[in-house]
Design a protein around this motif. Structure first.
Motif, PDB file in Angstrom:
ATOM      1  N   GLY A   1       0.804  -1.217   0.000  1.00  0.00           N
ATOM      2  CA  GLY A   1       0.000   0.000   0.000  1.00  0.00           C
ATOM      3  C   GLY A   1       0.837   1.266   0.000  1.00  0.00           C
ATOM      4  O   GLY A   1       0.627   2.168  -0.793  1.00  0.00           O
ATOM      5  N   CYS A   2       1.826   1.334   0.899  1.00  0.00           N
ATOM      6  CA  CYS A   2       2.642   2.558   1.011  1.00  0.00           C
ATOM      7  C   CYS A   2       4.085   2.352   0.562  1.00  0.00           C
ATOM      8  O   CYS A   2       4.897   3.265   0.663  1.00  0.00           O
ATOM      9  N   GLN A   3       4.401   1.170   0.097  1.00  0.00           N
ATOM     10  CA  GLN A   3       5.733   0.816  -0.405  1.00  0.00           C
ATOM     11  C   GLN A   3       6.838   0.931   0.644  1.00  0.00           C
ATOM     12  O   GLN A   3       7.996   1.127   0.305  1.00  0.00           O
ATOM     13  N   SER A   4       6.474   0.806   1.899  1.00  0.00           N
ATOM     14  CA  SER A   4       7.469   0.795   2.960  1.00  0.00           C
ATOM     15  C   SER A   4       8.028  -0.625   3.072  1.00  0.00           C
ATOM     16  O   SER A   4       7.278  -1.596   3.019  1.00  0.00           O
ATOM     17  N   GLY A   5       9.324  -0.741   3.238  1.00  0.00           N
ATOM     18  CA  GLY A   5       9.902  -2.065   3.362  1.00  0.00           C
ATOM     19  C   GLY A   5      11.278  -1.999   3.975  1.00  0.00           C
ATOM     20  O   GLY A   5      11.894  -0.938   4.058  1.00  0.00           O
TER      21      GLY A   5
END
Length: 92
Positions: A63-67
């Protein structure tokens, strides 16, 4: 100058840390296939788009491309990046 001993320590700590256990302290995770899924702690959502891969030791939110890895998760979820910035620049 890089400290090889410190880098080895970080690599060992990362490899021995169970990212699923750490993340599940903040997110309700359910195993589906090889990954664990839950709602992302970094944005509002109703459908789980937050994935944790225990084998590779990383997380990713579609969803927010946090990784990242276990360290980056803890820094982000505990707002350590902002705290470090504030300390470096004397902001209270």
């Amino acid at each position: 100058m890089k400290d090889a001993g410190f880098d080895e320590f970080l690599d060992r700590l990362r490899s021995e840390s169970d990212i699923v256990t750490v993340v599940s302290d903040y997110v309700a995770l359910k195993k589906k296939g090889r990954n664990y899924w839950g709602c992302c702690p970094f944005h509002q959502e109703n459908t789980p788009s937050f994935s944790v891969n225990a084998e590779k030791g990383f997380y990713y939110c579609f969803g927010c491309q946090s990784g990242g890895n276990v360290f980056s998760f803890l820094m982000k979820v505990e707002n350590m990046i902002q705290t470090l910035f504030n300390v470096m620049f004397g902001i209270k």
